[in-house]
Design a protein around this motif. Structure first.
Motif, PDB file in Angstrom:
ATOM      1  N   LYS A  62       7.681  -4.886  12.787  1.00  0.00           N
ATOM      2  CA  LYS A  62       7.194  -3.633  12.168  1.00  0.00           C
ATOM      3  C   LYS A  62       5.669  -3.561  12.024  1.00  0.00           C
ATOM      4  O   LYS A  62       5.121  -3.705  10.973  1.00  0.00           O
ATOM      5  CB  LYS A  62       7.895  -3.359  10.839  1.00  0.00           C
ATOM      6  N   SER A  63       5.066  -3.411  13.144  1.00  0.00           N
ATOM      7  CA  SER A  63       3.629  -3.218  13.107  1.00  0.00           C
ATOM      8  C   SER A  63       3.273  -2.151  14.117  1.00  0.00           C
ATOM      9  O   SER A  63       2.611  -2.395  15.096  1.00  0.00           O
ATOM     10  CB  SER A  63       2.939  -4.525  13.424  1.00  0.00           C
ATOM     11  N   SER A  87      -8.620  -1.465  10.267  1.00  0.00           N
ATOM     12  CA  SER A  87      -7.370  -0.969   9.685  1.00  0.00           C
ATOM     13  C   SER A  87      -7.553  -0.850   8.176  1.00  0.00           C
ATOM     14  O   SER A  87      -8.060  -1.769   7.536  1.00  0.00           O
ATOM     15  CB  SER A  87      -6.242  -1.936   9.981  1.00  0.00           C
ATOM     16  N   THR A  88      -7.150   0.279   7.644  1.00  0.00           N
ATOM     17  CA  THR A  88      -7.211   0.452   6.185  1.00  0.00           C
ATOM     18  C   THR A  88      -5.816   0.828   5.679  1.00  0.00           C
ATOM     19  O   THR A  88      -4.940   1.192   6.461  1.00  0.00           O
ATOM     20  CB  THR A  88      -8.211   1.557   5.790  1.00  0.00           C
ATOM     21  N   LEU A  89      -5.638   0.729   4.383  1.00  0.00           N
ATOM     22  CA  LEU A  89      -4.336   1.035   3.783  1.00  0.00           C
ATOM     23  C   LEU A  89      -4.425   2.330   2.996  1.00  0.00           C
ATOM     24  O   LEU A  89      -5.412   2.582   2.311  1.00  0.00           O
ATOM     25  CB  LEU A  89      -3.932  -0.111   2.838  1.00  0.00           C
ATOM     26  N   SER A  90      -3.373   3.149   3.122  1.00  0.00           N
ATOM     27  CA  SER A  90      -3.332   4.372   2.307  1.00  0.00           C
ATOM     28  C   SER A  90      -2.119   4.306   1.388  1.00  0.00           C
ATOM     29  O   SER A  90      -1.093   3.715   1.740  1.00  0.00           O
ATOM     30  CB  SER A  90      -3.278   5.611   3.206  1.00  0.00           C
ATOM     31  N   LEU A  91      -2.255   4.891   0.207  1.00  0.00           N
ATOM     32  CA  LEU A  91      -1.185   4.829  -0.800  1.00  0.00           C
ATOM     33  C   LEU A  91      -0.426   6.151  -0.838  1.00  0.00           C
ATOM     34  O   LEU A  91      -0.996   7.209  -1.112  1.00  0.00           O
ATOM     35  CB  LEU A  91      -1.804   4.523  -2.173  1.00  0.00           C
ATOM     36  N   GLU A 136      -7.352   5.756   0.856  1.00  0.00           N
ATOM     37  CA  GLU A 136      -7.768   4.390   1.143  1.00  0.00           C
ATOM     38  C   GLU A 136      -7.665   3.530  -0.093  1.00  0.00           C
ATOM     39  O   GLU A 136      -8.114   3.944  -1.174  1.00  0.00           O
ATOM     40  CB  GLU A 136      -9.237   4.412   1.574  1.00  0.00           C
ATOM     41  N   ILE A 137      -7.065   2.362   0.054  1.00  0.00           N
ATOM     42  CA  ILE A 137      -7.077   1.409  -1.056  1.00  0.00           C
ATOM     43  C   ILE A 137      -7.589   0.080  -0.523  1.00  0.00           C
ATOM     44  O   ILE A 137      -7.413  -0.243   0.652  1.00  0.00           O
ATOM     45  CB  ILE A 137      -5.689   1.256  -1.716  1.00  0.00           C
ATOM     46  N   SER A 138      -8.218  -0.676  -1.415  1.00  0.00           N
ATOM     47  CA  SER A 138      -8.784  -1.957  -0.974  1.00  0.00           C
ATOM     48  C   SER A 138      -7.677  -3.016  -0.926  1.00  0.00           C
ATOM     49  O   SER A 138      -6.636  -2.853  -1.571  1.00  0.00           O
ATOM     50  CB  SER A 138      -9.878  -2.396  -1.949  1.00  0.00           C
ATOM     51  N   LYS A 156       0.785   2.656   3.830  1.00  0.00           N
ATOM     52  CA  LYS A 156       0.691   2.874   5.282  1.00  0.00           C
ATOM     53  C   LYS A 156      -0.610   2.297   5.818  1.00  0.00           C
ATOM     54  O   LYS A 156      -1.655   2.403   5.158  1.00  0.00           O
ATOM     55  CB  LYS A 156       0.748   4.372   5.582  1.00  0.00           C
ATOM     56  N   THR A 157      -0.522   1.720   6.998  1.00  0.00           N
ATOM     57  CA  THR A 157      -1.732   1.203   7.649  1.00  0.00           C
ATOM     58  C   THR A 157      -2.270   2.269   8.589  1.00  0.00           C
ATOM     59  O   THR A 157      -1.500   2.877   9.331  1.00  0.00           O
ATOM     60  CB  THR A 157      -1.396  -0.066   8.464  1.00  0.00           C
TER      61      THR A 157
END
Lengths: 566, 101
Positions: A62-63, A87-91, A136-138, A156-157
């Motif tokens: 799952k990537s 790549s960043t993460l979203s909440l 965006e989250i750290s 989500k990436t």
């Protein structure tokens, strides 16, 4: 034996042997069918379907994000990253899966104090199944979220384009939209290549770019100017080392930047760059062979043509030759030279120097020159000293490069390893040498207009230009100037071109109220060259050395009563 | 009674079927491992990209300039700081000659 007699006991008894054979045959057939089925299934299961397995296993890992090609990087000429994708993460959240909403809000507020109670409550009580909470989250916040164990959260990436050097070369790099598609600058021009994951290496030098930007910005602040542009290009191959346009912006905040700041003054903005165009007039004069090198032009009286009177900033009361016209920056002299070679020859050279067309630089933000082409004597005269012709500073840098590069056309490029092209010869080597000699005098001679550009040892040569700014509605602002300098260094064998333009500087006490190129553009040229020459490997040398004196001509420049002209 | 050739055939069929099944499972496992490794490589590459971006951020010319000027006490190079080897030899020669005189 008939089939219905099979159920007759007596018949069966009589034919016992036959019955056994039928039983065996039936069982054998059933077993064969069974084994065939099992065998087929075993082989089909055991056979390798590589693609399917890969797909399944990839899904298991799952990537999805990694299956996409990552957009290529943009590097400077020393392989320093100017633009990259991370790549960043979203909440995100599914409100339907949340059991205790008050509890969840409290937990989220602990990690993200910036979120408002009202907004959270509204989002969590929504009927929707997917709501974005934060774009965006750290990584630290992500770990905290995992520790908290909040239900219904979806992390989500996603890819994000970043520019680690912030403002550096922002106008050149451009930007991408939310889908990662290039919408400006190099990002737009090389979009397909970058989308395929291929990198782009620019000819830009991050260090030189920074120095040019910093010193130009200081000068703009010092003279309360509206903005400016600075260009450094290699005089021999046209590779651009620096393009600065000010005001600029943080490339990471492209979408929230005012359009005024997004405007590229160096390659898109067209300006009347005044007396810098006299270099081209002198080059045409030498090249056309219509004017004798010793010929002099009377500049003692203002020149009246049609309804217009052409004057000099500081008039001279005698006749001067071509080098003196350039060194003293005489409008009258320049106009008289242009009158001699005429409109057709002027336009022919302007065209061959690329001053009538859009440049072929590798960014979409390019300005198209505007030139009065009515072929009137007055127009020819005014164009000769840079009025009635609007070009970008990059056009001027390109033309200067051609003049000092023994007349071989230079097309500026932003790509480091571009295949060299054999360009046409626009002016002769002889004319180029004469021009280089005059350009050096403009800086080194005590009557030169760019004395303040003199940097010991680096033998700068060039030409200043001051022009009234054009009103958007037509006509000129009487108290607003465009000041410019274009030149090269070291003048005996020019390696680099430097072109500076400052938009609407204000006269200061320390400049005696002057807002001319000699006071504003020339000093910044000296500062920039002194800083960048050691980085570029240009060694300081003495003018008295044979290496220098053998390659240039020594023209005599006569003075005047009071100081230097503009 | 099952005769020995039939027994042998059944045994061979079973052996081949089991072996094929084993090989299939082995390959599937390796395929999954390979896919994981490939994804790890891409993930690590992405991490390297982030580190390179961070390095590039730390090596910003404006930051390096501030460190060089304020923390290391360095200053900008002036033309007089740059010497050609030839000039150095000339200066050394003239100094030696001066001493000899």
């Amino acid at each position: 034996m008939k089939i219905f007699s099979l159920f007759d006991f007596n018949v069966r008894k009589d034919n016992q042997f036959k019955f056994r054979r039928i039983k065996l045959l039936t069982c054998s057939l059933l077993l064969i069918m069974l084994f065939t089925t099992i065998g087929y299934r075993t082989i089909s299961l055991a056979s390798l379907k590589t693609e399917n397995i890969s797909q399944i296993s990839s899904k298991n890992v799952k990537s999805k994000i990694y299956n996409k090609k990552i957009r290529g990087n943009i590097y400077d000429r020393n392989n320093k990253i100017l633009s990259t994708t991370i790549s960043t993460l979203s909440l995100n959240i599914n409100p339907q899966e949340i059991l205790n909403k008050h509890h969840t809000i409290a937990k989220l507020k602990k990690i993200f104090p910036q979120l408002k109670d009202q907004d959270l409550s509204k989002k969590l009580n929504s009927n929707r199944k997917h709501i974005n909470l934060l774009r965006e989250i750290s990584p630290k916040e992500y770990v905290s979220l995992l520790k908290m164990g909040i239900e219904g959260l979806k992390i989500k990436t996603k890819s994000k384009r970043i520019y680690p050097n912030n403002n550096l070369a922002a106008h050149i790099l451009g930007a991408t939209d939310i889908d990662g598609k290039g919408i400006a600058g190099i990002e737009k021009k090389f979009d397909s290549q970058l989308q395929e994951g291929k990198d782009v290496t620019l000819s830009i030098h991050a260090g030189i770019q920074h120095i040019t930007r910093k010193l130009l910005l200081e000068q703009i602040k010092k003279f309360e100017a509206e903005g400016g542009a600075g260009i450094i290009i290699n005089a021999k191959n046209g590779q651009v080392y620096s393009i600065v346009s000010l005001p600029d912006y943080n490339a990471n905040n492209y979408n929230s930047t005012l359009s005024k700041k997004l405007f590229n003054k160096a390659t898109k903005g067209i300006y009347e760059l005044g007396s810098t165009l006299k270099l081209i007039t002198a080059a045409i004069a030498f090249e056309s062979n219509l004017i004798n090198e010793d010929e002099v032009f009377d500049v003692s009286k203002p020149l009246k043509i049609s309804s217009r009177i052409i004057t000099d900033f500081h008039p001279l009361n005698y006749s001067i030759n071509i080098p003196e016209v350039i060194v003293h920056s005489s409008n009258i002299g320049s106009a008289k030279i242009a009158e001699k070679f005429g409109s057709s020859i002027q336009l022919k050279y302007l065209k061959s120097l690329g001053l009538l067309n859009t440049l072929s630089l590798e960014i979409p933000e390019l300005g198209r020159p505007q030139v009065l082409m009515d072929k009137k004597v007055l127009t020819t005269m005014t164009i000769s000293y840079g009025h009635g012709i609007s070009i970008t500073p990059m056009h001027l840098a390109s033309a200067t490069a051609t003049i000092v590069n023994n007349g071989i056309k230079i097309n500026p490029t932003l790509i480091k390893n571009k295949d060299p092209v054999q360009n046409e010869k626009i002016i002769s080597k002889d004319t180029s040498m004469k021009m280089k000699s005059i350009m050096r005098l403009v800086v080194s001679n005590k009557h030169g207009t760019a004395k303040k550009a003199e940097a010991n040892g680096y033998l700068i040569g060039g030409k200043t230009g001051t022009a009234e700014k054009i009103k958007p509605t037509g006509g000129y602002f009487k108290k607003e100037n465009i000041v410019a300098f274009t030149g090269a260094f070291p003048m005996n064998d020019p390696e680099f071109i430097i072109t500076i333009m400052i938009d609407n500087p204000k006269g200061q006490k320390f400049s005696n109220g002057y807002r001319t190129a000699g006071w504003i553009a020339a000093p910044v040229v000296k500062q920039i060259v002194t800083r960048i020459a050691p980085i570029l490997g240009v060694k300081p040398q003495l003018e008295s050395e044979s290496k220098f004196s053998n390659s240039l001509l020594n023209y005599k420049i006569r003075g005047k009563n009071k100081g230097a002209n503009l | 009674m099952i005769r020995s050739p039939s027994f042998l055939i059944i045994f061979v069929i079973l052996f081949v079927a089991i072996s094929l099944y084993q090989i299939k499972h082995f390959i599937t496992k390796k395929e999954i491992e390979l896919a994981e490794i490939k994804n790890n490589v891409i993930r690590v590459k992405s991490d390297i990209n982030i580190l390179n971006a961070e390095l590039s951020y730390l090596k910003r010319p404006d930051r390096i300039e501030k460190i060089a000027l304020n923390k290391l006490g360095l200053k900008e190079i002036s033309p007089s700081d740059i010497w050609n080897l030839k000039d150095l030899v000339n200066v050394t020669d003239s100094l030696i000659n001066g001493k000899n005189k």
